[in-house]
Design a protein around this motif. Structure first.
Motif, PDB file in Angstrom:
ATOM      1  N   SER A 260       0.831  -1.210   0.000  1.00  0.00           N
ATOM      2  CA  SER A 260       0.000   0.000   0.000  1.00  0.00           C
ATOM      3  C   SER A 260       0.860   1.252   0.000  1.00  0.00           C
ATOM      4  N   SER A 403      -8.719  -3.899   4.383  1.00  0.00           N
ATOM      5  CA  SER A 403      -8.362  -2.489   4.198  1.00  0.00           C
ATOM      6  C   SER A 403      -7.723  -2.245   2.838  1.00  0.00           C
ATOM      7  N   THR A 404      -6.837  -3.148   2.411  1.00  0.00           N
ATOM      8  CA  THR A 404      -6.145  -2.975   1.135  1.00  0.00           C
ATOM      9  C   THR A 404      -7.096  -3.133  -0.040  1.00  0.00           C
ATOM     10  N   PHE A 407      -8.781   0.130  -0.249  1.00  0.00           N
ATOM     11  CA  PHE A 407      -7.883   1.255  -0.517  1.00  0.00           C
ATOM     12  C   PHE A 407      -7.544   1.400  -2.006  1.00  0.00           C
ATOM     13  N   SER A 411      -8.416   4.743  -3.997  1.00  0.00           N
ATOM     14  CA  SER A 411      -7.318   5.640  -4.341  1.00  0.00           C
ATOM     15  C   SER A 411      -7.360   6.013  -5.825  1.00  0.00           C
ATOM     16  N   TYR A 430      -7.321   4.563   4.428  1.00  0.00           N
ATOM     17  CA  TYR A 430      -6.729   3.235   4.582  1.00  0.00           C
ATOM     18  C   TYR A 430      -6.343   2.963   6.036  1.00  0.00           C
ATOM     19  N   ARG A 434      -7.940   0.195   8.808  1.00  0.00           N
ATOM     20  CA  ARG A 434      -7.145  -0.748   9.601  1.00  0.00           C
ATOM     21  C   ARG A 434      -7.547  -0.694  11.070  1.00  0.00           C
TER      22      ARG A 434
END
Length: 451
Positions: A260, A403-404, A407, A411, A430, A434
């Protein structure tokens, strides 16, 4: 309860936390010094090159940060159970894992470098000169990988033994040496990105030997160097299996975290060299903030791990709750302090780190994201410490996966609509994700102390 609360005092937590904060924060501080040195040289745009090259090491080293985390959690639990033999076995296993992985990275440096810079250059507006300087940085620094990763085991072990002061000594030594070499190689000899890499390489090798020496001192304080070694414990199949399972979960978690960060840097390159350089400056401040706040999280690792290893489960549960509450309070106070500091001193810091002109102007434009970052990262960092101490690696892994996955598309959407501000907004979201996902699973740890 009063006796327990007296045992885990704010003074005790601070005694663990402040050296750990210094140790953690000197790493991004070094990045800031790299930026400053390059800004004083004839090659200020090499700031962008170091940003590209260092993101590979962030990806690699943070990915294998599971070595420090697993060693810290398992050693703290062994210490809580007063099992000195297992505490030493954890150190050896971690050191061997780190050294072997580092040797593999060094041996595979050509394909790793080719693949990494292919990805970093895809869709980026960074110039060919910047990419070439970044590759030179990588090719020099990679030789320090075995020493850097083996040091992770020593750092985790020292943390779990409550010797965060030794952790600080080793980290500060590496940083001061690196700063001296930066000034010599970059400002004095004008080596640019290659000078930054050379200084880091020498500092990582020297730092390993300092950390190993400090480990020997702690071993002497716990029965002597020759005592408590048991080859059977080191080779115990069940303990190795547990170590591998924990390491794999944290490996996945940390790989995604490092990815990330790499994604953030790579996407920043889509806005050109100036924005890429500005993001590199701000990212060092962002990391400095988060890792400085990590001191209370490291204190939580030690205290929660020792509670998890204690044989008296009722006492362990009470110690756990006191440790969580008090470390969170101190972390929150520190986060507010950093917000005030950056709000008051942000412009002066930028002026110190950047050359006057377009890079400085771009950095100032995005500084508000750094000002609010302490409040964004503090909860996630603190929860990390609690989960590491309890060796609840599965939840850490799952939190990062969720979360990833959110994200990356967010993004792309936000950066497409709001350019670099959108990228910073997604990056901030992000860290909030988490924290939220770990908070959902936190009650599991408290319940585990009741069994």
């Amino acid at each position: 309860m009063n006796q327990i609360a007296t045992d885990i005092t704010y003074r005790k937590i601070l005694r663990l936390a402040w050296p750990a904060s210094v140790a953690a924060s000197v790493t991004p501080l070094l990045g800031a010094v790299d930026v400053w040195a390059l800004a004083q040289s004839s090659r200020p745009l090499d700031i962008a090159a170091v940003g590209l090259g260092s993101v590979i090491f962030s990806l690699a080293y943070w990915t294998f940060g599971f070595i420090r985390m697993s060693v810290a959690g398992l050693t703290a639990q062994a210490a809580g159970a007063e099992d000195e033999s297992e505490a030493r076995a954890v150190l050896i296993r971690g050191g061997l894992i780190g050294g072997v992985i580092g040797l593999c990275l060094t041996a595979l440096q050509l394909p790793i470098g080719d693949f990494a810079f292919l990805l970093l250059g895809t869709g980026s507006e960074a110039s060919a000169a910047t990419l070439n300087a970044g590759r030179e940085y990588f090719e020099i620094r990679i030789w320090g990988a075995p020493f850097a990763l083996a040091s992770y085991a020593a750092f985790g072990w020292l943390t779990a033994r409550g010797r965060t002061d030794f952790l600080m000594i080793a980290s500060v030594f590496m940083t001061v040496l690196n700063i001296i070499l930066d000034y010599w190689f970059v400002v004095g000899l004008d080596w640019g990105a290659a000078g930054v890499a050379s200084g880091t390489l020498i500092a990582e090798i020297a730092g390993f030997f300092v950390a190993a020496s400090l480990v020997v001192i702690v071993l002497n304080d716990h029965g002597g160097i020759k005592c408590h070694w048991n080859l059977k414990d080191i080779r115990d199949p069940l303990r190795i299996k547990r170590t591998v399972a924990i390491n794999f979960d944290i490996f996945v978690r940390t790989l995604l975290l490092a990815f990330s960060f790499a994604w953030f840097v790579q996407r920043g390159g889509a806005f050109g060299d100036v924005t890429l350089a500005a993001n590199q400056v701000l990212l060092q401040l962002f990391l400095f903030t988060g890792l400085a706040l990590d001191g209370t999280a490291i204190a939580a690792e030690t205290l929660v791990g020792q509670a998890a290893g204690a044989r008296n489960r009722s006492l362990a549960q009470e110690r756990y709750h006191v440790a969580v509450r008090k470390t969170f309070i101190l972390a929150g106070i520190a986060a507010v302090g950093f917000v005030v500091f950056y709000a008051l001193a942000g412009d002066a810091i930028i002026a110190l780190l950047t050359p006057e002109g377009s890079i400085r102007a771009s950095t100032k434009a995005f500084m508000p994201w750094v000002i609010i970052s302490p409040l964004i990262v503090v909860i996630g960092f603190q929860l990390d410490g609690i989960f590491i101490g309890a060796t609840r690696s599965k939840e850490m892994r799952d939190s990062m996966i969720i979360s990833t996955m959110i994200f990356i598309p967010v993004s792309l959407w936000l950066a497409g609509r709001f350019d670099n501000h959108g990228l910073w907004a997604a990056f901030s979201l992000y860290f909030l994700l988490r924290a939220a996902t770990l908070a959902i699973w936190l009650p599991r740890i408290g319940r585990s102390f009741a069994t």
